[in-house]
Structures are given as structure tokens and as C-alpha cells.
Write a protein that holds these residues in place. Structure first.
Motif, short mmCIF file in Angstrom:
data_model
loop_
_atom_site.label_atom_id
_atom_site.label_comp_id
_atom_site.label_asym_id
_atom_site.label_seq_id
_atom_site.Cartn_x
_atom_site.Cartn_y
_atom_site.Cartn_z
N LEU A 11 7.83 -3.06 19.02
CA LEU A 11 7.13 -2.74 17.80
C LEU A 11 7.61 -1.59 17.28
N PHE A 12 7.89 -1.80 15.86
CA PHE A 12 8.13 -0.42 15.11
C PHE A 12 7.59 -0.63 13.81
N PHE A 13 7.54 0.66 12.94
CA PHE A 13 7.13 0.75 11.62
C PHE A 13 8.27 1.16 10.98
N ASN A 14 8.23 1.01 9.59
CA ASN A 14 9.18 1.52 8.64
C ASN A 14 8.92 2.85 8.40
N HIS A 15 9.84 3.88 7.71
CA HIS A 15 9.69 5.12 7.52
C HIS A 15 8.49 5.15 6.78
N TYR A 16 7.95 4.62 5.79
CA TYR A 16 6.78 4.61 4.72
C TYR A 16 5.49 4.32 5.44
N GLY A 17 5.44 3.37 6.48
CA GLY A 17 4.27 2.98 7.11
C GLY A 17 3.68 1.87 6.57
N ASN A 18 4.47 1.34 5.73
CA ASN A 18 3.84 0.13 5.14
C ASN A 18 4.44 -1.50 5.38
N GLU A 19 5.46 -1.38 6.48
CA GLU A 19 6.10 -2.57 7.07
C GLU A 19 5.87 -2.29 8.56
N VAL A 20 5.57 -3.28 9.34
CA VAL A 20 5.75 -3.35 10.75
C VAL A 20 6.85 -4.56 11.29
N ILE A 21 7.66 -4.06 11.96
CA ILE A 21 8.58 -5.10 12.74
C ILE A 21 8.51 -5.21 14.20
N LEU A 22 8.52 -6.21 14.46
CA LEU A 22 8.22 -6.65 16.03
C LEU A 22 9.12 -7.71 16.41
N PHE A 23 9.27 -7.68 17.67
CA PHE A 23 10.50 -8.53 18.35
C PHE A 23 9.68 -9.24 19.56
N LYS A 24 10.01 -10.60 19.95
CA LYS A 24 9.42 -11.33 20.78
C LYS A 24 10.77 -12.00 21.34
N ILE A 25 10.89 -12.11 22.65
CA ILE A 25 11.91 -12.86 23.30
C ILE A 25 11.50 -13.90 24.01
N PHE A 26 12.17 -15.08 23.74
CA PHE A 26 12.05 -16.46 24.51
C PHE A 26 12.96 -16.65 25.45
N GLY A 38 0.85 -1.20 0.11
CA GLY A 38 -0.04 -0.06 0.17
C GLY A 38 0.66 1.21 -0.19
N ASP A 39 0.28 2.41 0.18
CA ASP A 39 0.84 3.81 0.00
C ASP A 39 1.48 4.07 1.37
N GLY A 40 1.27 3.17 2.42
CA GLY A 40 1.83 3.72 3.71
C GLY A 40 1.04 4.65 4.57
N PHE A 41 1.68 5.32 5.51
CA PHE A 41 0.68 6.32 6.43
C PHE A 41 1.86 7.01 7.03
N CYS A 42 1.51 8.33 7.51
CA CYS A 42 2.48 9.20 8.59
C CYS A 42 2.54 8.25 9.79
N VAL A 43 3.71 7.52 10.11
CA VAL A 43 3.80 6.71 11.30
C VAL A 43 3.85 7.60 12.70
N GLU A 44 4.40 8.64 12.47
CA GLU A 44 4.49 9.74 13.60
C GLU A 44 3.04 9.88 14.21
N GLU A 45 2.13 10.28 13.31
CA GLU A 45 0.77 10.88 13.56
C GLU A 45 -0.20 9.75 14.06
N ALA A 46 -0.01 8.71 13.21
CA ALA A 46 -0.81 7.48 13.58
C ALA A 46 -0.54 6.90 14.94
N VAL A 47 0.80 6.75 15.30
CA VAL A 47 1.33 6.33 16.50
C VAL A 47 0.66 7.14 17.63
N LYS A 48 0.80 8.43 17.42
CA LYS A 48 0.21 9.44 18.52
C LYS A 48 -1.06 9.37 18.72
N GLU A 49 -1.83 9.07 17.53
CA GLU A 49 -3.39 9.14 17.79
C GLU A 49 -3.79 7.80 18.45
N ILE A 50 -3.00 6.63 18.16
CA ILE A 50 -3.33 5.45 18.63
C ILE A 50 -3.08 5.15 20.02
#
Length: 199
Positions: free
Chosen positions: A177-192, A139-151
Motif C-alpha cells: 500500500l502506497f500513497f503518491n507524493h501529494y497524498g491524493n492517490e492511494v496505490i495498492l497491490f494484491k497478489i493472486f 482534493g488538496d492531498g495531505f502530508c503523507v509522511e506525517e499521516a502514515v506515522k500517526e496512523i
């Protein structure tokens, strides 16, 4: 170094995070990638990446959490990524009980040719395994900073909203939990930890 110190609401850029992880020079144990077309059915199969990691099922609570996380993020990639559904339209469609029909129609259109990519990368450090999961849409992504703040800061003030709740739930089920700069990829980490949850 604990990844539990790095959260979505911390001010870390995704590129910095990736550099941080790579500079640890963690031994790469295994890596897998899957790709799914954009349909309701296939978006719900994003969690099958866990089938490539049979050891995860030994951690009962974590396995359930990751199954939930991947299902949620797969649907997010479909709806807001590849289908481009806007939050106001989603609110309207759900309120009028037509949202599933809209998604089904999109699933049968040319939009289904777009793909959702999911990657699983496993690192080892001392007595821990660190699982990195990446879910990317076309997709076209989104403004990560604005979206995270709202959520994170405005959701509790808007109980009638139908968007954002999934990400907030996901955030509480992973270690980072992180998003890439364009907002079209989410990266998460889980520790075991090595100790298997037997409860």
C-alpha cells in the motif's frame, strides 16, 4: 521478486515503487478505469471496479477483502479528499451524531462535481496475477509522511479517535500500500496465486 516485501511502513517512495513494478516488465493482461461523482452513494460504488474482473470472485477471501478495501478507500477519497473534512471536525460531528447529515449536505453541493477515479491493472508473473488498484481524488492531498506515522504508530494510543482506523485495516488486507507524493492517490497491490481458494 515478491511484492509482499514492500509494505506501507517501509521507506519506499511511490515513484521508486512504480519504477520497480515497471522494470519487472510484467505482461499487462487487462486494465480498466471508472470515475464517480462525489456523493455518498457513488463513493460506495467504487468497489464496482471488481465487476470488471470476474475472475477475482473465484478467490473468496481476497474478493471480500478487496470489496472492503475499495469501499473504505472510496469513502476516504470522498470525505478527506474531495470534501476536505478535517479529522478534528469529523470527531466532533460523529460525537454529536451529525456526521452523516454533513456528508449528505456536501453531496448535494457543488463539491459533488469533483470526481473519484479508480483504476484496475492486472499483470501476470509466472503462476501469479498481480492486481494494482489506484484510487484518486481531486482534493488538496495531505502530508503523507506525517499521516502514515500517526496512523501506524499513534493510533493504538488514541482509542477515541475516529480517523485512521480504516487505513490500518486496509493495510492488513493487501500485499502493498502506497500513497503518491501529494497524498491524493492511494496505490495498492494484491497478489493472486494460481491456486483458487475453495474454502
Amino acid at each position: 521478486i515478491s511484492l509482499r516485501q514492500k509494505r506501507l511502513n517501509d521507506t519506499f517512495d511511490d515513484d521508486i515503487t512504480v519504477i520497480f513494478i515497471h522494470r519487472l516488465e510484467l505482461p499487462l493482461q487487462e486494465s480498466y478505469a471508472l470515475s464517480f461523482p462525489s456523493t455518498i452513494k457513488d463513493a460506495g460504488r467504487v468497489n464496482t471496479i471488481l465487476d470488471k474482473l470476474p475472475w477475482v470472485s473465484e478467490y473468496i477471501r481476497e474478493h471480500i477483502e478487496l470489496d472492503t478495501v475499495l469501499t473504505e478507500l472510496g469513502m476516504n477519497a470522498l470525505e478527506h479528499g474531495n470534501f476536505g473534512v478535517k479529522k478534528k471536525f469529523k470527531q466532533y460531528a460523529i460525537a454529536h451524531n451529525i456526521y452523516y447529515d454533513v456528508l449528505q449536505e456536501m453531496s448535494e453541493s457543488d463539491l459533488s462535481q469533483k470526481h473519484i477515479e479508480v483504476k484496475a491493472i492486472v499483470y501476470e508473473k509466472n503462476e501469479q496475477k498481480i492486481l494494482e488498484l489506484r484510487i484518486k481524488d481531486q482534493g488538496d492531498g495531505f502530508c503523507v509522511e506525517e499521516a502514515v506515522k500517526e496512523i501506524l504508530f499513534n493510533l493504538d494510543k488514541s482509542p477515541v479517535l475516529y480517523h485512521g482506523r480504516g487505513i490500518k485495516i486496509v493495510k492488513n488486507m493487501v500485499d502493498a500500500l502506497f500513497f503518491n507524493h501529494y497524498g491524493n492517490e492511494v496505490i495498492l497491490f494484491k497478489i493472486f496465486d494460481r491456486r483458487v481458494d475453495e474454502t
